[in-house]
Write a protein that holds these residues in place. Structure first.
Motif, PDB file in Angstrom:
ATOM      1  N   GLU A 193       0.868  -1.176   0.000  1.00 13.01           N
ATOM      2  CA  GLU A 193       0.000   0.000   0.000  1.00 13.01           C
ATOM      3  C   GLU A 193       0.900   1.220   0.000  1.00 13.01           C
ATOM      4  N   ARG A 194       0.522   2.203  -0.831  1.00 15.11           N
ATOM      5  CA  ARG A 194       1.297   3.436  -0.910  1.00 15.11           C
ATOM      6  C   ARG A 194       0.430   4.616  -0.488  1.00 15.11           C
ATOM      7  N   ILE A 195       1.074   5.617   0.048  1.00 16.44           N
ATOM      8  CA  ILE A 195       0.396   6.857   0.385  1.00 16.44           C
ATOM      9  C   ILE A 195      -0.021   7.515  -0.922  1.00 16.44           C
ATOM     10  N   SER A 196      -1.192   8.143  -0.968  1.00 23.45           N
ATOM     11  CA  SER A 196      -1.748   8.626  -2.234  1.00 23.45           C
ATOM     12  C   SER A 196      -1.209   9.972  -2.708  1.00 23.45           C
ATOM     13  N   VAL A 197      -0.434  10.667  -1.891  1.00 20.95           N
ATOM     14  CA  VAL A 197       0.131  11.956  -2.305  1.00 20.95           C
ATOM     15  C   VAL A 197       1.643  11.833  -2.456  1.00 20.95           C
ATOM     16  N   ALA A 198       2.189  12.652  -3.342  1.00 17.85           N
ATOM     17  CA  ALA A 198       3.625  12.624  -3.611  1.00 17.85           C
ATOM     18  C   ALA A 198       4.402  12.867  -2.328  1.00 17.85           C
ATOM     19  N   PRO A 199       5.423  12.105  -2.111  1.00 17.27           N
ATOM     20  CA  PRO A 199       6.142  11.207  -3.009  1.00 17.27           C
ATOM     21  C   PRO A 199       5.613   9.772  -3.040  1.00 17.27           C
ATOM     22  N   MET A 200       4.400   9.538  -2.571  1.00 21.68           N
ATOM     23  CA  MET A 200       3.737   8.233  -2.634  1.00 21.68           C
ATOM     24  C   MET A 200       4.569   7.119  -2.001  1.00 21.68           C
ATOM     25  N   LYS A 201       5.081   7.382  -0.809  1.00 22.96           N
ATOM     26  CA  LYS A 201       5.876   6.395  -0.081  1.00 22.96           C
ATOM     27  C   LYS A 201       5.064   5.142   0.212  1.00 22.96           C
ATOM     28  N   PHE A 202       5.772   4.073   0.523  1.00 25.77           N
ATOM     29  CA  PHE A 202       5.121   2.856   0.969  1.00 25.77           C
ATOM     30  C   PHE A 202       4.540   3.107   2.354  1.00 25.77           C
ATOM     31  N   ALA A 203       3.304   2.707   2.551  1.00 24.00           N
ATOM     32  CA  ALA A 203       2.677   2.779   3.871  1.00 24.00           C
ATOM     33  C   ALA A 203       2.793   1.426   4.574  1.00 24.00           C
ATOM     34  N   SER A 204       2.586   0.354   3.789  1.00 22.16           N
ATOM     35  CA  SER A 204       2.691  -0.991   4.354  1.00 22.16           C
ATOM     36  C   SER A 204       3.096  -1.963   3.263  1.00 22.16           C
ATOM     37  N   ILE A 205       3.706  -3.046   3.715  1.00 18.24           N
ATOM     38  CA  ILE A 205       4.055  -4.143   2.814  1.00 18.24           C
ATOM     39  C   ILE A 205       3.736  -5.443   3.538  1.00 18.24           C
ATOM     40  N   HIS A 206       2.982  -6.287   2.863  1.00 15.54           N
ATOM     41  CA  HIS A 206       2.669  -7.612   3.403  1.00 15.54           C
ATOM     42  C   HIS A 206       3.332  -8.632   2.485  1.00 15.54           C
ATOM     43  N   ILE A 207       4.219  -9.423   3.057  1.00 13.60           N
ATOM     44  CA  ILE A 207       4.992 -10.394   2.281  1.00 13.60           C
ATOM     45  C   ILE A 207       4.458 -11.791   2.576  1.00 13.60           C
ATOM     46  N   THR A 208       4.174 -12.544   1.516  1.00 10.82           N
ATOM     47  CA  THR A 208       3.708 -13.915   1.655  1.00 10.82           C
ATOM     48  C   THR A 208       4.768 -14.862   1.109  1.00 10.82           C
ATOM     49  N   TYR A 209       5.214 -15.756   1.968  1.00 11.53           N
ATOM     50  CA  TYR A 209       6.190 -16.783   1.609  1.00 11.53           C
ATOM     51  C   TYR A 209       5.441 -18.095   1.474  1.00 11.53           C
ATOM     52  N   ASP A 210       5.648 -18.792   0.367  1.00 17.32           N
ATOM     53  CA  ASP A 210       5.014 -20.091   0.145  1.00 17.32           C
ATOM     54  C   ASP A 210       6.090 -21.022  -0.380  1.00 17.32           C
ATOM     55  N   TYR A 211       6.454 -22.020   0.420  1.00 14.74           N
ATOM     56  CA  TYR A 211       7.544 -22.901   0.009  1.00 14.74           C
ATOM     57  C   TYR A 211       7.479 -24.249   0.720  1.00 14.74           C
ATOM     58  N   HIS A 212       8.217 -25.192   0.158  1.00 11.21           N
ATOM     59  CA  HIS A 212       8.368 -26.510   0.751  1.00 11.21           C
ATOM     60  C   HIS A 212       9.813 -26.653   1.209  1.00 11.21           C
ATOM     61  N   CYS A 213       9.976 -27.259   2.376  1.00 11.62           N
ATOM     62  CA  CYS A 213      11.299 -27.460   2.943  1.00 11.62           C
ATOM     63  C   CYS A 213      11.179 -28.571   3.979  1.00 11.62           C
ATOM     64  N   TYR A 259       3.732 -10.317   7.472  1.00  5.84           N
ATOM     65  CA  TYR A 259       4.059 -11.492   6.675  1.00  5.84           C
ATOM     66  C   TYR A 259       3.078 -12.627   6.936  1.00  5.84           C
ATOM     67  N   THR A 260       3.010 -13.508   5.953  1.00  2.00           N
ATOM     68  CA  THR A 260       2.298 -14.773   6.037  1.00  2.00           C
ATOM     69  C   THR A 260       3.271 -15.839   5.557  1.00  2.00           C
ATOM     70  N   ILE A 261       3.270 -16.988   6.219  1.00  2.00           N
ATOM     71  CA  ILE A 261       4.147 -18.086   5.819  1.00  2.00           C
ATOM     72  C   ILE A 261       3.298 -19.324   5.557  1.00  2.00           C
ATOM     73  N   ILE A 262       3.451 -19.881   4.370  1.00  2.00           N
ATOM     74  CA  ILE A 262       2.842 -21.159   4.020  1.00  2.00           C
ATOM     75  C   ILE A 262       4.002 -22.128   3.829  1.00  2.00           C
ATOM     76  N   HIS A 263       4.118 -23.059   4.747  1.00  2.00           N
ATOM     77  CA  HIS A 263       5.244 -24.000   4.764  1.00  2.00           C
ATOM     78  C   HIS A 263       4.713 -25.404   4.531  1.00  2.00           C
ATOM     79  N   ASN A 264       5.179 -26.040   3.473  1.00  2.00           N
ATOM     80  CA  ASN A 264       4.732 -27.390   3.097  1.00  2.00           C
ATOM     81  C   ASN A 264       3.209 -27.464   2.977  1.00  2.00           C
ATOM     82  N   GLY A 265       2.610 -26.408   2.414  1.00  2.00           N
ATOM     83  CA  GLY A 265       1.176 -26.370   2.178  1.00  2.00           C
ATOM     84  C   GLY A 265       0.331 -25.964   3.368  1.00  2.00           C
ATOM     85  N   GLU A 266       0.951 -25.724   4.529  1.00  2.00           N
ATOM     86  CA  GLU A 266       0.223 -25.352   5.745  1.00  2.00           C
ATOM     87  C   GLU A 266       0.565 -23.920   6.135  1.00  2.00           C
TER      88      GLU A 266
END
Length: 154
Positions: free
Chosen positions: A68-88, A121-128
C-alpha cells in the motif's frame, strides 16, 4: 558499494554495480517496482541460503508482496505484506525462524524501510499456513544473534 545509472534514451537506463549491469526499461518496469522486487528478493534469498546452510533444500518457492502506498507525492510505501510459500524438510518452527531472521536482522532492504513502513508477513510452509498476517518489530533496528551471519545483500 558504488552504483550508477546511465540514460540510454527512450526511458531506458543502464544500471551499473561493481559486479554487473542491467537495463532498466521504465516503460516495462518502474523504479518503484524494481525496488519492491528487490525487497522481496533480498528476504527470499536469505530464506534459501539459511535453509541450505542447515542442510535443507527449498522447493516450490514463491514470495509475493502486497504494497500500500500513500496517495500523495512522493507516494511512499505505507505498508508491505509479504507472503512466503515454500516446501522445505525443516520443521515449522525453524521455517518461521528463517523468515524472522531475514525480516528482523539480515535483509538490508527490509531493514532500510521498516522504521517507516508497516511490515507484515504470512508463511505457508509445506502447504500449511504457519503464520498469518503477523507483524515484525519496527523502529529499533535490533539485530538478533541467531547464528546465520547475514545470508544476503551484505
Amino acid at each position: 558499494m558504488n552504483v550508477s545509472v546511465e540514460y540510454l534514451g527512450d526511458k531506458k537506463f543502464k544500471a551499473n554495480t561493481t559486479k554487473s549491469s542491467y537495463i532498466m526499461d521504465c516503460k516495462e518496469i518502474t523504479p518503484v517496482e524494481y525496488f519492491a522486487t528487490g525487497i522481496i528478493g533480498c528476504t527470499g534469498i536469505d530464506l534459501v541460503m539459511m535453509a541450505e546452510k542447515d542442510g535443507y533444500e527449498v522447493s516450490d518457492y514463491t514470495v509475493k508482496a502486497d504494497i500500500e502506498r500513500i496517495s500523495v507525492a512522493p507516494m511512499k510505501f505505507a505498508s508491505i505484506h509479504i507472503t512466503y510459500d515454500y516446501h522445505c524438510g525443516c520443521e515449522a518452527q525453524k521455517a518461521k525462524r528463517y523468515i524472522l531472521s531475514s525480516l528482523e536482522s539480515y535483509c538490508t532492504t527490509v531493514n532500510s524501510i521498516r522504521d517507516s513502513v508497516k511490515v507484515s508477513y504470512t508463511i505457508i510452509h509445506n502447504g500449511e499456513k504457519i503464520a498469518d498476517k503477523e507483524s515484525i518489530a519496527s523502529g529499533g533496528g535490533t539485530l538478533l544473534d541467531d547464528g546465520f551471519g547475514g545470508a544476503c545483500c551484505s
